[in-house]
Design an enzyme around this catalytic site. Sequence first.
Site, PDB file in Angstrom:
ATOM      1  N   GLY A   1       0.791  -1.236   0.000  1.00 22.31           N
ATOM      2  CA  GLY A   1       0.000   0.000   0.000  1.00 22.31           C
ATOM      3  C   GLY A   1       0.816   1.276   0.000  1.00 22.31           C
ATOM      4  N   GLU A   2       2.076   1.230  -0.492  1.00 23.28           N
ATOM      5  CA  GLU A   2       2.900   2.431  -0.457  1.00 23.28           C
ATOM      6  C   GLU A   2       2.328   3.546  -1.329  1.00 23.28           C
ATOM      7  OE1 GLU A   2       7.458   4.000  -1.335  1.00 23.28           O
ATOM      8  OE2 GLU A   2       7.096   1.851  -1.059  1.00 23.28           O
TER       9      GLU A   2
ATOM     10  N   ARG B   1      -0.471  -5.599 -10.402  1.00 23.17           N
ATOM     11  CA  ARG B   1      -0.980  -4.299 -10.827  1.00 23.17           C
ATOM     12  C   ARG B   1      -0.158  -3.696 -11.963  1.00 23.17           C
ATOM     13  NH1 ARG B   1      -2.290  -5.010  -5.581  1.00 23.17           N
ATOM     14  NH2 ARG B   1      -4.310  -4.236  -4.865  1.00 23.17           N
TER      15      ARG B   1
END
Length: 301
Positions: free
Chosen positions: A86-87, A124
């Site tokens: 989640g950076e 992603r």
Amino acid sequence: MAKAKGGLGRGLGALLPEYEEIMNNSDGEHRVVDMELEKLFPNPNQPRKTFDEDKLIDLAESIREHGILQPIIVTPRDGKYMIIAGERRYRACKRIGLETIPALIREMEDEKIMELALIENVQRDDLTPIEEARAYELLQTRYGYTQEKLSERMGKSRSFIANSTRLLSLPEDVQEMLQDGKLSTGHVRPLLSIDIPEWQSAFAHEIYQSKLSVRDVEKMVKKAQDEGRVTYSEETVLFTNPTKYKKLPAELRTLQDQLAERLSTKVNIKKNRDGSGKLIIEYYSEEDLKRVFDGLNGTFY
């Protein structure tokens, strides 16, 4: 959990069951909390080193309007919390001045952190080819992953993993051009057929400056191997023994490719004029060597 679009086409939970367990476990020490951003820091071994600025702006605006739809995952480290996944959300929250972010705290070993971060980014399509290759190499060299295990965990073929890590054998300037998007993997893959750094660098600049297609590259690689020279701009790179670098005969090239596919690792056949030569098979750990022996129907002692 909703299936992510693009990337691998499989949810993180399908590739890494522990992820599903992490996200569903909200009891006790694994509960979701509002974490102060000042207590967080990025994972220094995060595979992704570059972040698309436009996409980050879009994410920040989405968070401003809709909030955080999924908590980030963090783990305690030295009185603070390191971001596991989640950076991008963390960076976007900082951009719009938020002070807290929903976070799920989870104790996790470094090996699992690296694996989860890599899967998240690969799924992603957030990694450059070089970032992805370095992550695969790190999992193999530091944590003892075999190509077979990486293939299983990442949802990629073993030949894909092998070809990805081979990109790291290219000269630094060629890797930088690939990292910056100036060249594609399709452009540089033909350069791997000959291991001459000066030639690879010269040809990479020719590809970029002349905006060559992948097909053009393949043709020019063959011509350069046959003639023993590469010309770009106003310079010419010559090789003292061009015949040494000619392509393998078709039958040996086929055998080399078949061995590489069967063993899921890099294989090189080097042929001398007198018919002798060398067969070089690469491996990345003792466990990987055992796997290669198994592929050769051998016995490891």
